[in-house]
Design a protein around this motif. Structure first.
Motif, PDB file in Angstrom:
ATOM      1  N   ARG A  93       0.829  -1.210   0.000  1.00  0.00           N
ATOM      2  CA  ARG A  93       0.000   0.000   0.000  1.00  0.00           C
ATOM      3  C   ARG A  93       0.857   1.252   0.000  1.00  0.00           C
ATOM      4  O   ARG A  93       1.867   1.338   0.695  1.00  0.00           O
ATOM      5  CB  ARG A  93      -0.922   0.013   1.225  1.00  0.00           C
ATOM      6  CG  ARG A  93      -1.990  -1.082   1.223  1.00  0.00           C
ATOM      7  CD  ARG A  93      -3.082  -0.813   0.213  1.00  0.00           C
ATOM      8  NE  ARG A  93      -4.068  -1.889   0.191  1.00  0.00           N
ATOM      9  CZ  ARG A  93      -5.149  -1.922   0.981  1.00  0.00           C
ATOM     10  NH1 ARG A  93      -5.344  -0.950   1.845  1.00  0.00           N
ATOM     11  NH2 ARG A  93      -6.003  -2.926   0.897  1.00  0.00           N
ATOM     12  N   ALA A  95       0.692   5.829  -0.616  1.00  0.00           N
ATOM     13  CA  ALA A  95      -0.001   7.097  -0.864  1.00  0.00           C
ATOM     14  C   ALA A  95       1.044   8.066  -1.406  1.00  0.00           C
ATOM     15  O   ALA A  95       2.030   8.357  -0.726  1.00  0.00           O
ATOM     16  CB  ALA A  95      -0.639   7.628   0.407  1.00  0.00           C
ATOM     17  N   THR A 100      -3.583   7.229  -4.227  1.00  0.00           N
ATOM     18  CA  THR A 100      -3.364   6.004  -3.462  1.00  0.00           C
ATOM     19  C   THR A 100      -3.235   4.823  -4.409  1.00  0.00           C
ATOM     20  O   THR A 100      -3.824   4.798  -5.494  1.00  0.00           O
ATOM     21  CB  THR A 100      -4.515   5.744  -2.478  1.00  0.00           C
ATOM     22  OG1 THR A 100      -5.745   5.675  -3.214  1.00  0.00           O
ATOM     23  CG2 THR A 100      -4.611   6.859  -1.453  1.00  0.00           C
ATOM     24  N   TYR A 102      -0.256   1.309  -4.916  1.00  0.00           N
ATOM     25  CA  TYR A 102       0.691   0.331  -4.405  1.00  0.00           C
ATOM     26  C   TYR A 102       2.100   0.603  -4.925  1.00  0.00           C
ATOM     27  O   TYR A 102       2.279   1.114  -6.035  1.00  0.00           O
ATOM     28  CB  TYR A 102       0.303  -1.090  -4.838  1.00  0.00           C
ATOM     29  CG  TYR A 102      -1.105  -1.488  -4.508  1.00  0.00           C
ATOM     30  CD1 TYR A 102      -1.436  -1.965  -3.241  1.00  0.00           C
ATOM     31  CD2 TYR A 102      -2.114  -1.368  -5.467  1.00  0.00           C
ATOM     32  CE1 TYR A 102      -2.740  -2.340  -2.937  1.00  0.00           C
ATOM     33  CE2 TYR A 102      -3.421  -1.736  -5.166  1.00  0.00           C
ATOM     34  CZ  TYR A 102      -3.729  -2.211  -3.898  1.00  0.00           C
ATOM     35  OH  TYR A 102      -5.017  -2.566  -3.600  1.00  0.00           O
ATOM     36  N   ALA A 125      -4.485   2.223  -7.437  1.00  0.00           N
ATOM     37  CA  ALA A 125      -5.384   1.306  -6.737  1.00  0.00           C
ATOM     38  C   ALA A 125      -6.205   0.526  -7.754  1.00  0.00           C
ATOM     39  O   ALA A 125      -6.595   1.055  -8.804  1.00  0.00           O
ATOM     40  CB  ALA A 125      -6.296   2.088  -5.793  1.00  0.00           C
ATOM     41  N   SER A 155       2.913  -0.796   8.949  1.00  0.00           N
ATOM     42  CA  SER A 155       2.909   0.649   9.128  1.00  0.00           C
ATOM     43  C   SER A 155       2.550   0.983  10.566  1.00  0.00           C
ATOM     44  O   SER A 155       2.279   0.103  11.392  1.00  0.00           O
ATOM     45  CB  SER A 155       1.912   1.299   8.171  1.00  0.00           C
ATOM     46  OG  SER A 155       0.582   0.945   8.544  1.00  0.00           O
ATOM     47  N   GLN A 158      -1.287  -0.074  10.691  1.00  0.00           N
ATOM     48  CA  GLN A 158      -1.727  -1.403  10.282  1.00  0.00           C
ATOM     49  C   GLN A 158      -0.536  -2.347  10.161  1.00  0.00           C
ATOM     50  O   GLN A 158       0.511  -1.977   9.635  1.00  0.00           O
ATOM     51  CB  GLN A 158      -2.466  -1.334   8.932  1.00  0.00           C
ATOM     52  CG  GLN A 158      -3.802  -0.613   9.022  1.00  0.00           C
ATOM     53  CD  GLN A 158      -4.477  -0.518   7.657  1.00  0.00           C
ATOM     54  OE1 GLN A 158      -3.966   0.144   6.759  1.00  0.00           O
ATOM     55  NE2 GLN A 158      -5.615  -1.162   7.517  1.00  0.00           N
ATOM     56  N   ASN A 160       1.277  -5.801   8.703  1.00  0.00           N
ATOM     57  CA  ASN A 160       1.229  -6.622   7.495  1.00  0.00           C
ATOM     58  C   ASN A 160       0.455  -7.915   7.757  1.00  0.00           C
ATOM     59  O   ASN A 160       0.500  -8.465   8.864  1.00  0.00           O
ATOM     60  CB  ASN A 160       2.648  -6.960   7.033  1.00  0.00           C
ATOM     61  CG  ASN A 160       3.388  -5.750   6.519  1.00  0.00           C
ATOM     62  OD1 ASN A 160       2.804  -4.853   5.929  1.00  0.00           O
ATOM     63  ND2 ASN A 160       4.701  -5.721   6.746  1.00  0.00           N
ATOM     64  N   ARG A 166      -1.625  -8.962   2.160  1.00  0.00           N
ATOM     65  CA  ARG A 166      -1.874  -7.540   2.362  1.00  0.00           C
ATOM     66  C   ARG A 166      -0.649  -6.937   3.054  1.00  0.00           C
ATOM     67  O   ARG A 166      -0.284  -7.360   4.143  1.00  0.00           O
ATOM     68  CB  ARG A 166      -3.123  -7.309   3.217  1.00  0.00           C
ATOM     69  CG  ARG A 166      -4.415  -7.737   2.521  1.00  0.00           C
ATOM     70  CD  ARG A 166      -5.623  -7.456   3.396  1.00  0.00           C
ATOM     71  NE  ARG A 166      -6.855  -7.879   2.736  1.00  0.00           N
ATOM     72  CZ  ARG A 166      -8.073  -7.793   3.280  1.00  0.00           C
ATOM     73  NH1 ARG A 166      -8.191  -7.299   4.520  1.00  0.00           N
ATOM     74  NH2 ARG A 166      -9.129  -8.192   2.613  1.00  0.00           N
ATOM     75  N   TYR A 168       1.521  -3.421   4.186  1.00  0.00           N
ATOM     76  CA  TYR A 168       1.447  -1.989   4.496  1.00  0.00           C
ATOM     77  C   TYR A 168       2.835  -1.392   4.717  1.00  0.00           C
ATOM     78  O   TYR A 168       2.964  -0.194   4.948  1.00  0.00           O
ATOM     79  CB  TYR A 168       0.578  -1.768   5.729  1.00  0.00           C
ATOM     80  CG  TYR A 168      -0.820  -2.314   5.552  1.00  0.00           C
ATOM     81  CD1 TYR A 168      -1.794  -1.566   4.890  1.00  0.00           C
ATOM     82  CD2 TYR A 168      -1.166  -3.583   5.999  1.00  0.00           C
ATOM     83  CE1 TYR A 168      -3.075  -2.070   4.704  1.00  0.00           C
ATOM     84  CE2 TYR A 168      -2.441  -4.102   5.806  1.00  0.00           C
ATOM     85  CZ  TYR A 168      -3.391  -3.343   5.164  1.00  0.00           C
ATOM     86  OH  TYR A 168      -4.651  -3.837   4.959  1.00  0.00           O
TER      87      TYR A 168
END
Length: 256
Positions: A93, A95, A100, A102, A125, A155, A158, A160, A166, A168
């Motif tokens: 992920r 920004a 936003t 990846y 995204a 992060s 969040q 991983n 998923r 982060y």
């Protein structure tokens, strides 16, 4: 007369004065600390700026990467040569100024046998890992980019979730374990430029038509530099504490 002296002694605000002296010392110490931090931050910014614009160098040895602190090698401009393992691509992920989406993380197998994760760039995204992997150039490539420290676990907000694919943060070890590619360099590289090398013989297959091309060169280099304002704030509080101490002591004399 003896009673009057005792009364004046009792009126002296020794407790408040001691508190103000301690506050004054603490505020001065904090102000000096922020000045020292300011000098350190400016030296760091100058060092990083020099690294970013320097000629690229070969990737340092693994033992050096593991031995030194991340900030000692962060943003070092390096040159890599090898071939991508596109099927192991991971999307993390991100920004950015483009919105936003990846980071496209793909392991590169170097000519010396080592493997290093390369952030090939940003994809929007909605892009799937297989679609991003399809953009990977086949055959030998040369990558110039900035060395970055590993980002373990996730992060700030969040963690991983490797079991759900998923991501982060760019946790190189966890990504390698999830993709089953073995040992990797304990760092990754943000690509600035990527160039396929053309060996003699048949031309290797390139990216599949229509595959989203990652946008490289979006490394965000930003160091908060608020130390001067913090230092001025602490010194202002120190001055206020000194003024309060003088006021309290003079008031004691007036009341005496």
């Amino acid at each position: 007369m003896h009673t009057v002296i005792e009364t004046n002694e009792a009126r002296r605000p020794w407790g408040l004065a001691a508190f103000l002296v301690l506050a004054l010392a603490a505020f001065v110490a904090l102000g000096i600390w922020q000045v020292q931090r300011l000098q350190w931050k400016h030296a760091l910014i100058a060092r990083v700026d020099a690294r970013v614009h320097a000629e690229p160098i070969p990737l340092p040895a693994d033992d050096r990467l593991a031995r030194v602190k991340g900030s000692d090698l962060d943003y070092l401009r390096v040159s890599l040569q090898g071939s991508y393992e596109g099927s192991a691509t991971v999307l993390v992920r991100a920004a950015t100024d483009l919105g936003t989406g990846y980071w496209t993380m793909t392991p590169l197998k170097l000519e010396d046998g080592r493997q290093v994760w390369v952030n090939r760039g940003f994809v929007p995204a909605g892009t799937g890992a297989s679609a991003a992997a399809a953009s990977t150039p086949a055959g030998a490539v040369r990558v110039v980019g900035l060395l970055r420290s590993d980002e373990p676990k996730g992060s700030l907000l969040q963690s991983n979730q490797p079991q759900d694919d998923r991501w982060y943060s760019r946790d190189t070890t966890a990504m390698a374990a999830a993709r089953g590619i073995g040992r990797v360099v304990p760092a990754f590289v943000d690509a600035q430029a990527e160039q396929a090398r053309r060996p003699a013989g048949p031309k290797p297959a390139g990216p599949k038509p229509g595959a989203p091309a990652p946008v490289p060169g979006l490394t965000q280099i930003h160091f908060p530099d608020n130390h001067l304002s913090y230092a001025l704030t602490w010194f202002a509080l120190a001055a206020m504490s000194a003024m309060a101490l003088v006021f309290v002591w003079r008031r004691r004399r007036w009341n005496g």
